[in-house]
Design an enzyme around this catalytic site. Structure first.
Site, mmCIF file in Angstrom:
data_model
loop_
_atom_site.group_PDB
_atom_site.id
_atom_site.type_symbol
_atom_site.label_atom_id
_atom_site.label_comp_id
_atom_site.label_asym_id
_atom_site.label_seq_id
_atom_site.Cartn_x
_atom_site.Cartn_y
_atom_site.Cartn_z
ATOM 1 N NE ARG A 1 7.279 -2.099 0.905
ATOM 2 C CZ ARG A 1 6.219 -2.133 0.125
ATOM 3 N NH1 ARG A 1 5.977 -1.143 -0.718
ATOM 4 N NH2 ARG A 1 5.379 -3.153 0.165
ATOM 5 C CB CYS B 1 -2.472 -4.726 7.951
ATOM 6 S SG CYS B 1 -2.550 -6.517 7.784
#
Length: 395
Positions: free
Chosen positions: A211, A339
């Site tokens: 992020r 993921c």
């Protein structure tokens, strides 16, 4: 202790300290261990190899714990593993800008099937194996001694528990029930986390570093954050000066929490748009409307839970990223993730190459993303490396 005997020629992975022994590699079990019991693993010649949790309902029949025969797998052993894992993360929390991280990461921390996340003064746990379920009183006690949390909440609602003969649970294990929103900090940003009702253990702290990296490009940019959940990429983008952010997620609770997080951090709500929608449908809607963005972030759920699903997942990743590329201004950035443990980085790059070809675009890979240090990858267990991503410049 009950002995499990390996089939002849099945020693290699155990000798390399891989923690899984599949049911097909076991010749026989002398005795009748209960699921979750610690058993002794011997090779075909009767020589000791390791200790591990046994479960006859799981494809992974043994989850190995210890390779030294002289080491007792007792209460002290489990307490030591918990303490080692917690101490190893201490520095992540020291400067005060972050008070949430993963404290225990299953096989990577030699506690197969145990996940513990810290959210300020609260802990959320996920128990995925019968062996860990059996020793939870010891683990809870050790966590209380080390951290003195206000609560320890059990978020063991993963469907994979069924493979171990366990039912899903979602309840308080210790302390007071956490409030509806627990305020945590990550990268100096405040989040309200719904531990009891949120996805997984409450928050995706595995994207903490990513992020921050993506947000470093956001100043003055128009950002699209897809599968935004409670706003990790959205909030970091605003902190770094994004001109506007549109967040898309299918969950009404996630969108509601995201909007509250915008207010918690005093970001300009006039620069933010949230859309509750299926992301794939919304991306096509944006394309039809001629919308364009400077940065598109794609952080989808797990598309490939196993290798058998990889082909289908690759097609889904390709289509998602193809449309994402079409929404970018010339030279814009695509931050895209998987993921799925079954999807390795080279395959993911190939998927992005196919997506670019179908979109009529050229792509430069300018950064590779991975999971942060509180989600370590054990050298003998490469399956623990599940999160990967690419920052792409698209022309």
């Amino acid at each position: 202790m009950i002995n499990a005997i390996l089939k002849k020629g099945k020693e290699k992975a155990v000798l390399q300290r891989h923690p899984w022994v599949f049911s097909g590699a076991i010749e026989k079990v002398k005795g009748k261990p209960a699921n979750g019991d610690v058993v002794k693993l011997l090779n075909a010649q009767g020589i000791f190899m390791a200790y591990g949790f046994y479960n006859d309902q799981s494809r992974v029949a043994l989850r190995l714990l210890e390779w030294n025969e002289e080491t007792a797998i007792d209460e002290a052993w489990f307490r030591a593993k918990v303490a080692t894992a917690v101490v190893a993360r201490k520095h992540i929390l020291e400067d005060g800008s972050t008070n949430t991280c993963r404290l225990i990461f299953s096989e990577a921390d030699y506690l197969p099937g145990l996940i513990v996340d810290k959210y300020a003064d609260h802990l959320a746990v996920q128990v995925l194996t019968s062996g860990i379920q059996n020793v939870m009183p010891v683990i809870i006690d050790e966590l209380q001694k080390l951290l003195n949390p206000l609560s320890i909440f059990d978020k063991s609602d993963a469907s994979s528990r069924a493979h171990e003969g366990l039912e899903t649970v979602n309840n308080l294990l210790a302390g007071v029930h956490p409030p509806e929103l627990v305020e945590v900090k990550e990268n100096g940003i405040t989040y309200g986390i719904n531990i009891a009702e949120g996805q997984k253990s409450g928050f995706y702290c595995d994207q903490r570093d990513n992020r921050r990296i993506v947000a470093s490009y956001a100043k003055g940019k128009k950002v699209l954050d897809c599968f935004s959940y409670t706003g990790g990429f959205t909030l970091n983008s605003f902190k770094n000066g994004a001109s506007s952010v549109c967040s898309v997620d299918s969950s009404a609770l996630a969108i509601e929490t995201l909007q509250e997080n915008i207010r918690l951090n005093n970001f300009d709500t006039g620069k933010h748009t949230s859309v509750q929608s299926d992301v794939n449908k919304q991306l096509r809607r944006f394309k039809e409307e001629g919308e364009k963005f400077d940065i598109v972030i794609l952080d989808p759920p797990k598309y490939a839970p196993s290798r058998s699903a990889l082909d289908r997942a690759s097609r889904a990743y390709k289509d998602l990223n193809r449309v994402g590329m079409l929404l970018l201004n010339e030279g814009g950035l695509l931050a895209t993730y998987s993921c799925s443990g079954a999807m390795d980085m080279e395959t993911f790059k190939q998927v992005l190459a196919w997506a670019a070809l179908d979109a009529g675009k050229q792509v430069q890979f300018i950064h590779q993303f991975c999971q942060p240090e509180d989600h370590p990858v054990r050298s003998s267990f490469p399956e623990g490396e599940y999160l990967k991503g690419l920052l792409c410049r698209v022309f």
